[in-house]
Design a protein around this motif. Structure first.
Motif, PDB file in Angstrom:
ATOM      1  N   VAL A 138     -73.099   1.617  33.172  1.00 53.82           N
ATOM      2  CA  VAL A 138     -73.553   0.560  34.086  1.00 53.82           C
ATOM      3  C   VAL A 138     -72.822  -1.157  33.796  1.00 53.82           C
ATOM      4  N   ALA A 139     -73.357  -1.068  32.735  1.00 54.42           N
ATOM      5  CA  ALA A 139     -73.527  -2.447  32.102  1.00 54.42           C
ATOM      6  C   ALA A 139     -72.362  -3.130  32.139  1.00 54.42           C
ATOM      7  N   ILE A 140     -70.987  -2.263  31.773  1.00 48.88           N
ATOM      8  CA  ILE A 140     -69.778  -2.960  31.865  1.00 48.88           C
ATOM      9  C   ILE A 140     -68.672  -2.921  33.716  1.00 48.88           C
ATOM     10  N   SER A 141     -69.827  -2.419  34.259  1.00 52.71           N
ATOM     11  CA  SER A 141     -69.378  -2.909  36.185  1.00 52.71           C
ATOM     12  C   SER A 141     -69.048  -4.408  36.387  1.00 52.71           C
ATOM     13  N   PRO A 142     -68.179  -4.481  36.584  1.00 55.89           N
ATOM     14  CA  PRO A 142     -67.343  -5.235  37.137  1.00 55.89           C
ATOM     15  C   PRO A 142     -68.187  -6.495  37.980  1.00 55.89           C
ATOM     16  N   PRO A 180     -72.455   2.826  44.735  1.00 60.18           N
ATOM     17  CA  PRO A 180     -71.606   4.386  44.597  1.00 60.18           C
ATOM     18  C   PRO A 180     -72.417   4.287  43.032  1.00 60.18           C
ATOM     19  N   LYS A 181     -71.222   4.160  42.538  1.00 59.62           N
ATOM     20  CA  LYS A 181     -70.250   4.417  41.047  1.00 59.62           C
ATOM     21  C   LYS A 181     -71.578   3.620  40.360  1.00 59.62           C
ATOM     22  N   ASN A 182     -72.133   2.347  40.409  1.00 53.08           N
ATOM     23  CA  ASN A 182     -73.165   2.485  39.631  1.00 53.08           C
ATOM     24  C   ASN A 182     -74.831   3.402  39.746  1.00 53.08           C
ATOM     25  N   LEU A 183     -74.651   3.794  40.639  1.00 53.31           N
ATOM     26  CA  LEU A 183     -75.379   5.348  41.212  1.00 53.31           C
ATOM     27  C   LEU A 183     -75.248   6.809  40.268  1.00 53.31           C
ATOM     28  N   LEU A 184     -74.126   6.859  40.315  1.00 48.47           N
ATOM     29  CA  LEU A 184     -73.732   8.198  39.724  1.00 48.47           C
ATOM     30  C   LEU A 184     -74.424   8.000  38.417  1.00 48.47           C
ATOM     31  N   PHE A 185     -73.862   6.684  37.963  1.00 47.35           N
ATOM     32  CA  PHE A 185     -74.265   6.417  36.214  1.00 47.35           C
ATOM     33  C   PHE A 185     -75.439   6.696  36.270  1.00 47.35           C
ATOM     34  N   ILE A 186     -76.613   5.768  36.941  1.00 46.93           N
ATOM     35  CA  ILE A 186     -78.089   6.206  36.465  1.00 46.93           C
ATOM     36  C   ILE A 186     -78.518   7.617  36.717  1.00 46.93           C
ATOM     37  N   ILE A 187     -77.782   8.706  37.895  1.00 50.88           N
ATOM     38  CA  ILE A 187     -78.163   9.793  38.231  1.00 50.88           C
ATOM     39  C   ILE A 187     -78.526  10.529  36.664  1.00 50.88           C
ATOM     40  N   VAL A 235     -60.898  -0.946  34.933  1.00 56.44           N
ATOM     41  CA  VAL A 235     -62.233  -1.146  34.009  1.00 56.44           C
ATOM     42  C   VAL A 235     -62.274  -0.171  34.242  1.00 56.44           C
ATOM     43  N   MET A 236     -63.226   0.317  35.906  1.00 57.82           N
ATOM     44  CA  MET A 236     -64.260   0.879  35.634  1.00 57.82           C
ATOM     45  C   MET A 236     -63.590   2.786  36.410  1.00 57.82           C
TER      46      MET A 236
END
Length: 225
Positions: A15-19, A133-140, A203-204
């Motif tokens: 989540v932190a390095i999501s550009p 969506p990408k961050n949500l996957l990491f949070i879950i 990066v992602m």
């Protein structure tokens, strides 16, 4: 709680390095409302991630994510699904990466950042931090990592607070640089923005692949246990 923090680290870094959110906050810091919109964006980011984690952990609590000190079977299935989804995202991101010399288009909504008020900045951060969506996957994945340890609710809250802090480093850094360096920060922030825009997809892709493979491996280990 130490085990929970260790398990959630990869997801917090994801989540932190999501550009894209980093680019958004940097662009806000070059607008006339930078001194209010920058902190508002950071606050919305932290609140969104904190609330998302609280909801997910509340849902996981009655679901018995931990059984006799080991992750429940459904947690292993969740890891497998999340891992495969992240690997799919990684493949799509890598295939969509820009080639050398190719101009990377910016999302249209970023052109409206000059007109953002602090509430809009906070709302944008909430969307980018949790609904993306990408961050949500990491949070879950992070919430599942905490829930599977079976630690008491208070310790889960402490572990998730650590997640929120770590996941906010990426968007907090430009805000801190802006207030610490003042006008001298412009060149550094512009370089950061350009690098993030150019390497966003790469990066992602790498990040999603690493975390996705780890989740699939953890799931396979759980199935064979």
């Amino acid at each position: 709680m130490g085990e929970a923090i260790g398990q959630l680290l990869p997801f917090a870094v994801g989540v932190a390095i999501s550009p894209l959110p980093i680019v958004a906050v940097v662009l806000m810091l070059v607008t006339p409302r930078a001194r209010s919109n920058g902190p508002a964006f950071l606050a919305g980011w932290i609140v969104g991630i904190a609330l998302a984690g609280a909801v997910l952990l509340a849902i996981a609590g009655p679901s018995n994510a931990s059984q006799e000190g080991e992750p429940a079977a459904w947690v292993d299935w969740l890891k497998l699904v999340l891992g495969l989804l992240l690997i799919l995202v990684a493949v799509r991101q890598w295939r969509a990466r820009p080639h050398e010399g190719e101009e990377v288009p910016m999302p249209k909504w970023m052109g409206a950042l000059d007109n953002f008020t602090p509430p809009k900045a906070a709302g944008a951060a909430l969307v980018l931090g949790t609904i993306n969506p990408k961050n949500l996957l990491f949070i879950i994945g992070g919430a599942a990592a905490v829930a599977q340890t079976g630690i008491p609710a208070g310790q889960q809250a402490g572990a998730w607070a650590v997640f929120c802090v770590l996941a906010s480093i990426g968007v907090a850094a430009p805000v801190v640089i802006y207030f610490a360096m003042g006008e001298r920060a412009a060149g550094l922030l512009d370089s950061l923005k350009n690098w993030m825009v150019s390497h966003n997809t790469a990066v992602m892709a790498v990040l999603c692949l690493i975390v996705g493979v780890k989740l699939v491996g953890d799931a396979i280990t759980g199935f064979s246990g």
